[in-house]
Design an enzyme around this catalytic site. Structure first.
Site, PDB file in Angstrom:
ATOM      1  N   ILE A  35       0.849  -1.205   0.000  1.00 45.96           N
ATOM      2  CA  ILE A  35       0.000   0.000   0.000  1.00 45.96           C
ATOM      3  C   ILE A  35       0.876   1.242   0.000  1.00 45.96           C
ATOM      4  CG2 ILE A  35      -1.708   1.330   1.292  1.00 45.96           C
ATOM      5  CD1 ILE A  35      -2.619  -1.309   2.591  1.00 45.96           C
ATOM      6  N   ARG A  37       4.960   3.045   1.713  1.00 43.60           N
ATOM      7  CA  ARG A  37       6.210   2.877   2.450  1.00 43.60           C
ATOM      8  C   ARG A  37       6.453   4.045   3.374  1.00 43.60           C
ATOM      9  NH1 ARG A  37      10.176  -0.829   0.959  1.00 43.60           N
ATOM     10  NH2 ARG A  37       9.244  -2.258  -0.544  1.00 43.60           N
ATOM     11  N   GLY A  38       7.003   3.759   4.537  1.00 42.98           N
ATOM     12  CA  GLY A  38       7.450   4.801   5.442  1.00 42.98           C
ATOM     13  C   GLY A  38       8.962   4.774   5.514  1.00 42.98           C
ATOM     14  N   PHE A  40      10.906   3.428   7.704  1.00 42.96           N
ATOM     15  CA  PHE A  40      11.516   2.215   8.236  1.00 42.96           C
ATOM     16  C   PHE A  40      10.892   0.922   7.748  1.00 42.96           C
ATOM     17  CE2 PHE A  40      11.817   5.491  11.643  1.00 42.96           C
ATOM     18  CZ  PHE A  40      13.131   5.841  11.351  1.00 42.96           C
ATOM     19  N   ASP A 156       3.265  12.911  16.252  1.00 44.52           N
ATOM     20  CA  ASP A 156       3.457  13.092  14.803  1.00 44.52           C
ATOM     21  C   ASP A 156       2.097  13.268  14.112  1.00 44.52           C
ATOM     22  OD1 ASP A 156       4.947  13.453  12.507  1.00 44.52           O
ATOM     23  OD2 ASP A 156       5.267  11.306  12.138  1.00 44.52           O
TER      24      ASP A 156
HETATM   25  N1  ATP Z   1      -3.780   0.921   8.418  1.00 45.66           N
HETATM   26  C1  ATP Z   1      -3.473   1.361   7.197  1.00 45.66           C
HETATM   27  N2  ATP Z   1      -4.275   1.100   6.150  1.00 45.66           N
HETATM   28  C2  ATP Z   1      -3.947   1.547   4.911  1.00 45.66           C
HETATM   29  N3  ATP Z   1      -2.854   2.287   4.628  1.00 45.66           N
HETATM   30  C3  ATP Z   1      -2.013   2.568   5.639  1.00 45.66           C
HETATM   31  C4  ATP Z   1      -2.268   2.131   6.970  1.00 45.66           C
HETATM   32  N4  ATP Z   1      -1.251   2.573   7.765  1.00 45.66           N
HETATM   33  C5  ATP Z   1      -0.415   3.259   6.954  1.00 45.66           C
HETATM   34  N5  ATP Z   1      -0.868   3.252   5.688  1.00 45.66           N
HETATM   35  C6  ATP Z   1      -0.218   3.897   4.536  1.00 45.66           C
HETATM   36  O1  ATP Z   1       1.048   3.307   4.335  1.00 45.66           O
HETATM   37  C7  ATP Z   1       2.032   4.294   4.026  1.00 45.66           C
HETATM   38  C8  ATP Z   1       3.216   4.193   4.976  1.00 45.66           C
HETATM   39  O2  ATP Z   1       2.766   4.437   6.298  1.00 45.66           O
HETATM   40  P1  ATP Z   1       3.756   4.482   7.534  1.00 45.66           P
HETATM   41  O3  ATP Z   1       2.930   4.760   8.737  1.00 45.66           O
HETATM   42  O4  ATP Z   1       4.618   3.270   7.557  1.00 45.66           O
HETATM   43  O5  ATP Z   1       4.759   5.583   7.211  1.00 45.66           O
HETATM   44  P2  ATP Z   1       4.634   7.158   7.050  1.00 45.66           P
HETATM   45  O6  ATP Z   1       3.690   7.700   8.081  1.00 45.66           O
HETATM   46  O7  ATP Z   1       4.302   7.462   5.634  1.00 45.66           O
HETATM   47  O8  ATP Z   1       6.077   7.650   7.299  1.00 45.66           O
HETATM   48  P3  ATP Z   1       6.988   7.587   8.575  1.00 45.66           P
HETATM   49  O9  ATP Z   1       7.858   6.419   8.379  1.00 45.66           O
HETATM   50  O10 ATP Z   1       7.711   8.872   8.525  1.00 45.66           O
HETATM   51  O11 ATP Z   1       6.105   7.463   9.793  1.00 45.66           O
HETATM   52  C9  ATP Z   1       1.310   5.629   4.051  1.00 45.66           C
HETATM   53  O12 ATP Z   1       0.919   5.954   2.720  1.00 45.66           O
HETATM   54  C10 ATP Z   1       0.070   5.367   4.860  1.00 45.66           C
HETATM   55  O13 ATP Z   1      -1.023   6.173   4.479  1.00 45.66           O
END
Ligand code: ATP
Length: 323
Positions: A35, A37-38, A40, A156
């Site tokens: 879906i 990436r973040g 980490f 955050d």
């Molecule tokens: N429960 C979920 N259902 C669907 N998509 C999700 C869910 N949690 C996160 N995502 C999506 O996955 C992606 C990565 O999320 P993640 O929380 O790992 O990192 P981030 O918030 O983008 O960055 P960071 O690493 O700086 O926290 C984002 O596009 C987020 O919208």
């Protein structure tokens, strides 16, 4: 362009990744398409082998956690998330956690509707109406107030972490930076460390001093400002350092060309959230009791407002700072 704007991998083909996943996860869920990436790790769709229900699985790759603070945050993410989420209707629920030497996995509600960052961008600079904004800010404040009642600061809060379920209900996500601000006896414990995202982080975080849970209210204030300003943030610079300087100055302005039809009540609430003096800044509970929230953002002007003097390029430049 938004860093988190697109969601790749819509394929529903499911497959197993035994080589990297904890055995329990691989046994109980079928892992599907990515879906997003973040910093980490990666978030993928997954399906319960037992019930067929779909979830999201956030997988954190431990070797990417080089920094001590990042490592501490990641280690605590599942615990803090559980503490904040159980029964909290405006927070993404956590269903299971797995860990092995290389990965930590959290199985979460699947929320694949556009997030708030995408929603703001999709409007191309047209602000949300105040009633629409008041519902979102009210639900976000409900989420944060309940986290705070449980002693957890999110640290955050930003549009990228504001997700929505299929029925449009707001869900606060990503407890990767969350921290406890009360000890076992219920006494307040100050937090430390520069955690968060430059444009949304509170001045006291940048200052390097100890801080409390009201850092989340500041971040909510930034989000509210952006919702009502078509994505324009209150404090920003060309670089992270310049953004930090702007946040530290905390010189809040409502440019008339953007805010001329925003109600005094909305501006009053933003001022109380983006107040540099923490003792005067609203708590999340106070946000919930503010007349703009309790009246559902009723303002004299309900028409969508567009700022003709701000070019699309300028807006996109500003919006790209969203993350
Ligand atoms: N429960 C979920 N259902 C669907 N998509 C999700 C869910 N949690 C996160 N995502 C999506 O996955 C992606 C990565 O999320 P993640 O929380 O790992 O990192 P981030 O918030 O983008 O960055 P960071 O690493 O700086 O926290 C984002 O596009 C987020 O919208």
């Amino acid at each position: 362009m938004f860093i988190n704007g697109g969601r790749g991998g819509e394929s529903r083909v499911l497959y197993r990744r035994r080589e990297t996943m904890s055995e329990g996860l691989a046994r109980e869920y079928e892992i599907g398409a990515e879906i997003g990436r973040g910093r980490f790790g990666v978030v993928r769709r997954c399906r319960s082998a037992e019930t067929g229900e779909e979830f999201a699985v956030k997988s954190i790759e431990k070797r990417l956690l080089a920094d001590e603070l990042d490592r501490e945050c990641a280690e605590r993410e599942g615990k803090r998330h559980r503490q904040a989420a159980a029964g909290n209707p405006y927070v993404v629920q956590i269903h299971a956690a797995y860990e092995d030497g290389e990965w930590a996995h959290l199985v979460l509600d699947l929320l694949d509707a556009p997030d708030l960052c995408d929603r703001i961008a999709a409007r191309g600079g047209t602000p949300f109406s105040e009633p629409e904004a008041a519902v979102m800010v009210g639900h976000l404040a409900e989420a944060v107030a309940e986290c705070h009642r449980r002693g957890v600061a999110h640290r955050d809060v930003k549009p990228d972490n504001v997700l929505f379920d299929a029925s449009g209900r707001l869900k606060l996500a990503d407890f990767g930076s969350a921290e406890c601000f009360v000890d076992a006896d219920g006494d307040w414990v100050p937090m430390r460390g520069i955690v968060g995202t430059p444009m949304y982080v509170a001045p006291e975080v940048i200052s390097g001093r100890e801080y409390g849970e009201k850092v989340d209210v500041w971040s909510m204030g930034v989000v509210m400002y952006m919702i009502l300003a078509g994505g324009v943030p209150p404090f920003y610079g060309e670089t992270a350092a310049e953004t930090f300087e702007a946040v530290a100055r905390a010189n809040l302005r409502f440019p008339p060309r953007i805010f001329r039809s925003v109600s005094p009540a909305a501006k009053d609430l933003i001022r109380r959230m983006l107040c540099k003096d923490v003792s005067r800044r609203f708590s999340a509970e106070q946000v919930l009791r503010h007349p703009w929230i309790t009246s559902g953002g009723m303002s004299p002007v309900d028409e969508p407002r567009r700022d003709p003097s701000l070019s699309m390029e300028r807006r996109e430049g500003i919006l790209s700072l969203c993350t």
